[in-house]
Design an enzyme around this catalytic site. Sequence first.
Site, PDB file in Angstrom:
ATOM      1  CB  SER A 118      10.995  -5.794 -23.030  1.00  0.00           C
ATOM      2  OG  SER A 118      10.294  -5.216 -24.120  1.00  0.00           O
ATOM      3  CG  ASN A 177      10.044  -8.162 -35.798  1.00  0.00           C
ATOM      4  OD1 ASN A 177       9.694  -8.024 -34.629  1.00  0.00           O
ATOM      5  ND2 ASN A 177       9.618  -9.153 -36.557  1.00  0.00           N
ATOM      6  CB  THR A 185      58.327 -13.616 -17.426  1.00  0.00           C
ATOM      7  OG1 THR A 185      59.564 -14.153 -16.940  1.00  0.00           O
ATOM      8  CG2 THR A 185      58.603 -12.547 -18.469  1.00  0.00           C
ATOM      9  CB  SER A 195      38.798  -4.329   7.921  1.00  0.00           C
ATOM     10  OG  SER A 195      38.269  -5.308   8.789  1.00  0.00           O
ATOM     11  CE  LYS A 250      43.528  -5.940   5.341  1.00  0.00           C
ATOM     12  NZ  LYS A 250      42.597  -7.056   5.183  1.00  0.00           N
ATOM     13  CG  ASN A 294      40.777  -4.211   2.780  1.00  0.00           C
ATOM     14  OD1 ASN A 294      41.884  -4.627   3.133  1.00  0.00           O
ATOM     15  ND2 ASN A 294      39.677  -4.433   3.476  1.00  0.00           N
ATOM     16  CE1 TYR A 304      12.910  -9.344 -32.334  1.00  0.00           C
ATOM     17  CE2 TYR A 304      10.964 -10.701 -32.026  1.00  0.00           C
ATOM     18  CZ  TYR A 304      11.900  -9.815 -31.530  1.00  0.00           C
ATOM     19  OH  TYR A 304      11.830  -9.427 -30.213  1.00  0.00           O
ATOM     20  CD  GLN A 327      11.218  -8.692 -24.832  1.00  0.00           C
ATOM     21  OE1 GLN A 327      10.430  -8.283 -25.689  1.00  0.00           O
ATOM     22  NE2 GLN A 327      10.805  -9.217 -23.693  1.00  0.00           N
ATOM     23  CE  LYS A 345      15.358  -4.524 -26.864  1.00  0.00           C
ATOM     24  NZ  LYS A 345      15.406  -5.979 -27.162  1.00  0.00           N
TER      25      LYS A 345
HETATM   26  N1  ARG Z   1      10.431  -5.983 -27.213  1.00  0.00           N
HETATM   27  C1  ARG Z   1      10.864  -6.595 -28.407  1.00  0.00           C
HETATM   28  C2  ARG Z   1      12.361  -6.813 -28.386  1.00  0.00           C
HETATM   29  O1  ARG Z   1      12.959  -6.293 -27.532  1.00  0.00           O
HETATM   30  C3  ARG Z   1      10.522  -5.751 -29.572  1.00  0.00           C
HETATM   31  C4  ARG Z   1      10.259  -6.509 -30.829  1.00  0.00           C
HETATM   32  C5  ARG Z   1       9.048  -7.313 -30.631  1.00  0.00           C
HETATM   33  N2  ARG Z   1       8.569  -7.917 -31.835  1.00  0.00           N
HETATM   34  C6  ARG Z   1       7.671  -8.834 -31.812  1.00  0.00           C
HETATM   35  N3  ARG Z   1       7.250  -9.300 -32.904  1.00  0.00           N
HETATM   36  N4  ARG Z   1       7.217  -9.327 -30.680  1.00  0.00           N
HETATM   37  O2  ARG Z   1      12.948  -7.498 -29.183  1.00  0.00           O
END
Ligand code: ARG
Length: 491
Positions: free
Chosen positions: A28, A115, A160, A282, A288, A290, A322, A327, A330
């Site tokens: 990641s 975690n 309305t 355009s 145009k 836009n 967990y 992951q 994010k």
């Molecule tokens: N990269 C992981 C995440 O974003 C971090 C936690 C990973 N923990 C694990 N036991 N693999 O969640």
Amino acid sequence: MTRPDGTSLWGGRFSSEPDPVILAFTGSLPFDSRLARHDLIASLAHVRMLLDTGVLARAHAEPLLDGLGELLGEIETGTLTVEGPDEDVHTWIERTLQERIGSAAGRLHTARSRNDQVSIALRLFTRESIAALCVLLTDLLEAWLAEAERHVETWMPGYTHLQRAQPISLAHHLLAHFWALAADADRLQTAYERAGVSPLGAGALAGSLLPIDPRRSAALLGLDRIYPNSLLAVADRDFVADAAFACAMLMIHLSRWAEEIVLWSALEFGFVRLSDRISQGSSLMPQKKNPEAAELVRGKAGRVIGDLAGLLAMLKGLPFAYNSDLQEDKEALFDALDTAAGSIRVVTSISQGLTYDVARLERSLVAGFVTATDLADLLVQGGTPFREAHRMAGVAVREAESRGCELWELDAGTLAGLAPAIGGETLQAVRPEAAAAARTSEGAPAPERVRDQLADAAALLQHLRDWAEDLRPPPIYQAYRENRLAAAEIK
Ligand code: ARG
């Protein structure tokens, strides 16, 4: 991931190198590198707690604090970039630290798991991003408020079903958008509060047998709450969903405003003119102009709703505690926050680059019989039951329509046979400006009521500004800035 000394983060139990396809898929770092600062700040708090509780001796803690502080400094000045073969930002930090301070880095992960580590880093990131979003929001709300102040007596039809309905002022209309966004600011502040629970100390899922003090690491991060349960601490992503929902709702509100700009800038409406600075041309049609930025804000609302939907779907049915699925939180969160921030900026620019065509707005008040309701209300005031008043006003509308005139242009004599309760003064009172100005019920468009709204809106804006200004950096971060990471006391 192999370190320079040939070991890997979790290599002890493994006898062969991981499949590179698997490594690339599970890694990641390309996206969680954004969390490096927050992870370092949380790591400083963690080490300082280990020192304060005596879990780590000063001789072991100090090099960690120095090394982590050094990395933080270099990341903040941009002299160090977060990249490498590492699995994620957490392993990157440990490896980089080891390269700097050697085997002393091996004590960093004492009583900690990735975690609880990833959760605290993401919580700090979320709070910082929300605070920044609120600052952007104040700029936008300020622009809308200033525009509304100029148009308390600019009359226009309210709609309305996208049909002209009743007269209102442009200020009243703009304030409707203001309050929708004010609710978003409130939701963002709530999401900020909810993210402020420290999971540090929960470990992988079951805490630690070492004499740690999770409240101390929380306090060092400026948080006064910790997890009630170590299992939930590492499984919980409600704060991510809360933030994404606040962003999605905000985007929905912005998209409704944007849609209006698209409609209102069309020749068919002609209520706003966009300056060249905020319009796109355009490639084929030379004439145009836009409203593409507004269209894109409208479109991007769908994207943020998708981020939220993806997060909720990822969380659904996930066993405690967990799981790697988490992951996936994010990129969705980053995208929601980034898209919201970009959209607020763009909507602010558009708002500052458009002009309302006041004459056109006011001209739209004719030919729609937008004061027929006021006519009925006036009859009710004179003692007529509403249903009968509604019928009589309808008769007056039909009459005016067949004569091609406005309600207030009818003569009372003509109406005498059809709707006897409607007198000459009543007809004068249904001129749109007079009718809108007479709507003095709470939250209604009469100028004095709109001025109440303007005052409330200004107060809310000040409250939001104060809130953002009062936010303080975590004590451990303050200590880092002041070079006191290992000082006797940090409060
Ligand atoms: N990269 C992981 C995440 O974003 C971090 C936690 C990973 N923990 C694990 N036991 N693999 O969640």
